[in-house]
Design an enzyme around this catalytic site. Structure first.
Site, short mmCIF file in Angstrom:
data_model
loop_
_atom_site.label_atom_id
_atom_site.label_comp_id
_atom_site.label_asym_id
_atom_site.label_seq_id
_atom_site.Cartn_x
_atom_site.Cartn_y
_atom_site.Cartn_z
CB ALA A 180 -0.93 -0.01 1.21
CG LEU A 225 -3.10 4.48 3.17
CD1 LEU A 225 -2.39 3.58 2.18
CD2 LEU A 225 -2.81 5.94 2.88
CE LYS A 241 -16.68 -0.92 6.02
NZ LYS A 241 -17.96 -1.05 5.26
CB THR A 242 -9.10 -1.86 3.89
OG1 THR A 242 -8.42 -0.60 3.90
CG2 THR A 242 -10.20 -1.83 2.84
N GLY A 260 3.54 -0.39 6.79
CA GLY A 260 2.89 -1.69 6.63
C GLY A 260 1.97 -2.02 7.79
CD GLU A 314 4.05 -9.50 6.19
OE1 GLU A 314 4.68 -10.56 6.03
OE2 GLU A 314 4.42 -8.41 5.72
#
Length: 737
Positions: free
Chosen positions: A518, A623, A626-627, A695, A698
């Protein structure tokens, strides 16, 4: 073309100036409807031009030795069989086809169970499968090595240039020997597999010497040259399409099914689909190796760490270089002057090890964070207080400043939200009927990467932005996030952005892996948008700083003009490229968090039920709310699985996994998953990427297993050090009823 190397902070950007208000919002995935209605086609669902044939891999039932002979007489006579290929040297015998130069070619030598030795092609999947089972193979069998600890006498140090070399700073042994309080404990984790819902599948179709391949490929720019090398083709003769991927987790960087499909299609002159069965992919696609970790910690009576060491033994298949970087999460975590992080690698005849979600941190943080609780108890200090005491001002291993680090805030916010002050320091104090209740916590940590990425953005006369990059979406929301970045930068409603991904003809994106997707691909999109904004400002007679883009209009001075009108008759097109640079070397970049768990342990049976999980995370700019939450929760569920369920069990006599399907390889199901909460401490990290994000995917898995393990101890006083936790580890040590 706008090209930026992260040698310095990006500075003021379109995101700084933007007022559109779409970035960061929890917008529904723009590909969501297609996925839930079945309109989104995955690799195995693509429709080629020609009549489709089916391939089925022939795999070895012997781990070590060689193929003496292959008898295909019965199989070739079966109905629908088109070809049986066992002598093509291009057949991939190894799951890492991504290693182009070192990739082992098919020569009949066997080094692990389930190694691919051929393929049957037929008119139907069933015909190909039946014929593959009818092929008779005679083996020359040799003795193999399958036990990590039994063969540790031959262990090797990491190779030169390894991702995680051995690190020794100061004298750990002396510090521990003289410390008032210390722990020296060994922990172990088993073999793991990716277990993605979508199988490894590919469809190959030739047009002369040109190949079109539909596959599940996480990183296009890395895979396409390797496929070309494997097949002996120029890269420009290969077109790879991977618009949707049903889970990858590091396992879909280029599996053997891709080469098999290409070889088979070339042999029969028809498009061929190859989908590995679940049982096959356990052995023909790499997984996570077992680990055996010795963690030593020493501290002063007031809780200041004087030494920390994490020394691990891991397994790896003979001839391959990757190994599980167990101590990766520990490097920058706690201040201790004496530090040691080492790995010993034992070469075995087992399925290859490779990147499984959060390589290193997923299993390494389980042991380290359990040991931290063991030492906190010995010191009679609250586990959170102990960790806060040892928060470093700079990276304690490299000495570099942190780009951003809000770990203390994660502890404090998590403790407040979770109700940590209700935790009893002495185990076994809280009981509800037959259930003993405990609370536990652990730190989450994950290194942060930025990868090369290029994207094209085209602004059309209709006021629509078209984003193109070969970046992929493995269920992480890439389609939506890139649309949000472009919409925010260009002042467009998100409905006016079209994103095209997973096509090797598009510019080389970062790909999905390492949690860098992303930030990297988003930054390349932003850079392309910056060039377009500069052109729009010129047409408005203004500077970018003096112009506002909002709801499809440009506003400067006393003018308000639709973006489509500014574009005119021809699209405005720009390319953005981002590269890692000095910032990655000048700053210690990581993501952090605090994991909390509440468990119930049955006082009679020892059954463990996780009742609550909560995580608070620091990962730069969010960003899409929700995701981001979805990614964090998904990782936390995976961590729960590592604590209580997941283990690929290797038969030490044969080198084969005995539970090579999802009926026996246990992962959490709905009944195992409790209420989960995920929160974020947001801070834009300008050192990490132009979009300020780091990130996340993970990070969520890191520390969860330890939080659950520590909660089990708090509930019943039983300390488990070998995962997954099973009843036989808990039941004999339960307190009297």
């Amino acid at each position: 073309m706008s090209e930026f190397t992260m040698d310095a902070d990006f500075g003021r950007s379109a995101l700084t100036r933007s007022v559109q208000g779409v970035l960061g919002r929890g917008i529904d995935r723009i590909d969501g409807v297609a996925k839930v209605t079945g309109a989104a086609r995955y690799a195995a669902e693509q429709v080629p031009q020609g009549k489709l044939a089916y391939g089925y891999a022939i795999t070895a039932t012997v781990a070590v030795g060689a193929v003496r002979s292959v008898d295909t007489s019965a199989a070739v006579a079966m109905p629908g069989v088109l070809a049986i290929i066992t002598d093509d040297p291009r057949i991939p015998s190894e799951s890492h086809i991504i290693r182009a130069a070192q990739h082992p070619r098919h020569d009949g030598t066997l080094e692990s169970y389930g190694q691919i030795i051929g393929i049957v092609v037929a008119d139907s999947f069933e015909a190909a499968r039946d014929a593959a089972h009818a092929v008779r193979i005679d083996y020359v069998q040799a003795k193999g090595k399958f036990d990590t600890l039994a063969n540790q006498g031959s262990a090797q140090d990491p190779h030169q240039g390894a991702m995680l070399p051995n690190i020794v700073i100061g004298d750990v042994d002396a510090a521990i020997a003289t410390a008032p309080v210390s722990v020296d404990v060994t922990y172990s984790t088993p073999y793991h597999v990716h277990a993605a819902m979508e199988p490894h599948a590919a469809i190959a179709e030739w047009d002369g010497d040109r190949l079109t391949l539909y596959g599940a490929i996480q990183i296009m720019r890395g895979f396409t040259p390797v496929l070309a090398n494997s097949l002996g083709l120029p890269v420009e003769n290969i077109h790879v399409l991977s618009p949707y991927i049903g889970g990858g987790f590091g396992g879909k960087i280029g599996g053997p099914e891709t080469v098999l499909a290409a070889i088979a299609a070339q042999a029969v002159g028809r498009p061929v689909k190859v989908a590995l069965t679940r049982q096959q992919l356990f052995h023909s696609v790499y997984g996570r190796s077992d680990t055996h970790q010795r963690v030593r910690l020493a501290a002063t009576p007031d809780g200041v760490l004087t030494a920390m060491a994490q020394d691990s033994i891991v397994s790896q298949k003979t001839g391959l270089a990757f190994f599980e970087p167990v101590a990766l999460g520990a490097l920058s975590l706690y201040a201790a002057p004496a530090r040691q992080f080492t790995t010993k690698i034992v070469k075995l005849n087992v399925t290859a090890a490779g990147a499984v979600r959060a390589p290193g941190e997923a299993v390494g943080m389980m042991a380290l964070e359990t040991a931290m609780d063991e030492l906190a108890e010995a010191l009679r200090i609250d586990p959170i207080v102990f960790r806060k005491v040892n928060e470093p001002a700079t990276d304690p291993t490299s000495g570099k400043p942190f780009s951003t680090r809000r770990l203390i805030d994660c502890y404090d916010e998590g403790a407040r939200r979770f109700g940590w002050d209700a935790r009893a320091a002495t185990p076994g104090q809280r009981r509800e009927g037959d259930w003993l209740i405990g609370l536990g916590m652990a730190t989450a940590a994950r290194v942060n990467f930025l990868a090369d990425s290029v994207a094209r953005v085209r602004l059309t006369p209709a006021g629509v932005a078209e984003v193109e990059t070969d970046m992929t979406d493995i269920g992480t929301g890439t389609y939506t996030i890139l649309a949000q970045i472009a919409a925010e930068a260009l002042g467009l409603p998100i409905e006016h952005v079209r994103v095209a991904l997973g096509d090797s003809n598009h510019p080389d994106g970062a790909g999905s892996g390492g949690s860098f997707g992303a930030a990297s691909s988003g930054s390349s999109v932003l850079l392309a948008c910056e060039d377009i904004i500069t052109e729009l400002a010129t047409r408005m007679g203004a500077t970018p700083d003096d112009m506002t883009l909002k709801d499809g209009h440009a506003i400067a001075g006393n003018r308000r003009v639709s973006i489509g009108e500014l574009v005119g008759d021809a699209p405005i097109e720009a390319i953005g490229a981002i590269h890692p640079g000095k910032n990655s070397r000048a700053y210690s970049q990581g993501t952090y968090g605090a994991q909390f768990a509440e468990v119930a342990v049955h006082a009679v049976t020892g059954e463990v039920r996780v009742r609550r999980l909560m995580g608070v995370f620091d990962c730069g700019r969010i960003l899409n709310a929700k995701t981001a939450r979805s990614q964090a929760i998904g990782g936390m569920i995976w961590g729960l699985g590592y604590a209580l369920h997941e283990a690929a069990i290797l038969d030490p006599r044969t080198g084969a996994y005995v539970n090579r399907d999802l009926g026996e390889y246990h992962i959490p199901v709905n009944a195992d998953v409790p209420q989960i909460e995920a929160y974020f401490i947001e801070e834009v990290d300008e050192h990490a990427s132009p979009v300020g994000a780091k990130g996340l995917g993970e990070l969520g898995i890191s520390g969860v297993g330890a939080a659950i393990t520590n909660a089990v101890y708090n509930a019943c006083g039983v300390r488990v050090r070998d995962w997954p936790m099973t009843l036989d580890q808990i039941l004999p040590h339960l307190p009297p009823v």
